[in-house]
Design an enzyme around this catalytic site. Sequence first.
Site, short mmCIF file in Angstrom:
data_model
loop_
_atom_site.label_atom_id
_atom_site.label_comp_id
_atom_site.label_asym_id
_atom_site.label_seq_id
_atom_site.Cartn_x
_atom_site.Cartn_y
_atom_site.Cartn_z
N TYR A 64 -6.19 6.29 4.69
CA TYR A 64 -6.31 5.29 3.63
C TYR A 64 -5.49 4.04 3.95
O TYR A 64 -5.98 2.91 3.90
CB TYR A 64 -5.88 5.84 2.27
CG TYR A 64 -5.69 4.72 1.26
CD1 TYR A 64 -6.80 4.13 0.67
CD2 TYR A 64 -4.43 4.22 0.98
CE1 TYR A 64 -6.65 3.05 -0.19
CE2 TYR A 64 -4.26 3.15 0.12
CZ TYR A 64 -5.38 2.57 -0.46
OH TYR A 64 -5.23 1.50 -1.30
N GLU A 82 0.82 -1.21 0.00
CA GLU A 82 0.00 0.00 0.00
C GLU A 82 0.86 1.27 0.00
O GLU A 82 0.51 2.26 -0.63
CB GLU A 82 -0.96 0.00 1.20
CG GLU A 82 -2.06 -1.03 1.11
CD GLU A 82 -2.98 -0.85 -0.09
OE1 GLU A 82 -3.02 0.26 -0.66
OE2 GLU A 82 -3.65 -1.82 -0.47
N ASP A 118 -9.16 6.03 -1.49
CA ASP A 118 -8.15 6.70 -2.30
C ASP A 118 -8.84 7.35 -3.50
O ASP A 118 -10.07 7.40 -3.57
CB ASP A 118 -7.06 5.72 -2.73
CG ASP A 118 -7.58 4.64 -3.69
OD1 ASP A 118 -8.80 4.58 -3.94
OD2 ASP A 118 -6.75 3.87 -4.20
#
Length: 365
Positions: free
Chosen positions: A129, A46, A147
């Site tokens: 996020y 991520e 996102d």
Amino acid sequence: MENQLSNLEKIDIETFQNDLISWFKNEQRDLPWRKDQDPYKVWVSEIMLQQTRVDTVIPYFNRFLEWFPTLDDLAEAEEEKVLKAWEGLGYYSRVRNLQSAVKEVREKYNGVVPNNPQDISSLKGVGPYTAGAILSIAYGVPEPAVDGNVMRVLARILSIWEDIAKPSTRKVFEQAVRLMISKEDPSSFNQALMELGALVCTPTSPSCLLCPVREHCQGFYEGIQNELPIKTKKVKQKQVQMAAFFLTNQEGKVLIHKRSSVGLLANLWEFPNVEIDFPLQNERRQLAGLSEDTLGVIIESFKRMGQIQHVFSHLIWNIDAYTGTVSAFPKEEQDWKLVTIEELEDYAFPVPYQKMKKLYLDRNY
């Protein structure tokens, strides 16, 4: 916020979840970070995927996990090696923050990535996020992971006309996800929204006829999918003119310089360079003088190799690249080094200087 999410009432949420998750399980891309739900691997992926394309990330992810297979390996690694593993991905503060955070996880949480919003959000570089992505994908916690892809998808599905460039707008979309997310399979739900934005509900010309949730989409129903999301344009990037030098001494060693530990591209290595904020009338003489005055580097002779442009999110570097010989530099400073051509491989350089090295090697070997 209720007003902005009024179209939620028109959606059968359970059917929406089933349509979305079924599509994802059948159509998802085979990506290395989807092999298991290890929180460390999810976290690394991520962070890498922020502002970077999936195709670019795949080889970096594989190499990073090869070099640092566990959280402990990354926590114990030397920063020079970590930066080398990240070389070329850009936004280097991401990996510095990641290493700081995994050290904290090891010290504070016995090496176990936290599984609750409060603790995970306290870690360096872990915003809403990333926290939501790790919690939902690795731990099955129904937290939103919002996102740009997710905001675009939901702006169209729910016909939300808020400017997604404004930080405050994220709260609207986070609330939408909280109301829509599957409690049984939050991992697939969040990943499916991201995948839908990447493959089908794209920024321009969305493939609505291929969309698994088209029947739920208010934007498609009203024929306004191409008008959404609303996003104001960024401020124009600043242009910076520079000269950079691939300098060798009599033994053929190359002069390199370590950037400051703070600011843009911190702690990465570069070739000597100067910023040029005036027109050059006598190129060679002025550049030699500028290098001596600004860097303390005395260049005996040099010639132009070409030009390199590198685009950051907020500025553009226009670099005139030169090669030449160096007769003096500030030896007493630790941030200057003379290394062999082969040894350059051991140091992490930003992309524009990697391009400059290639320019030199292509012309000289």
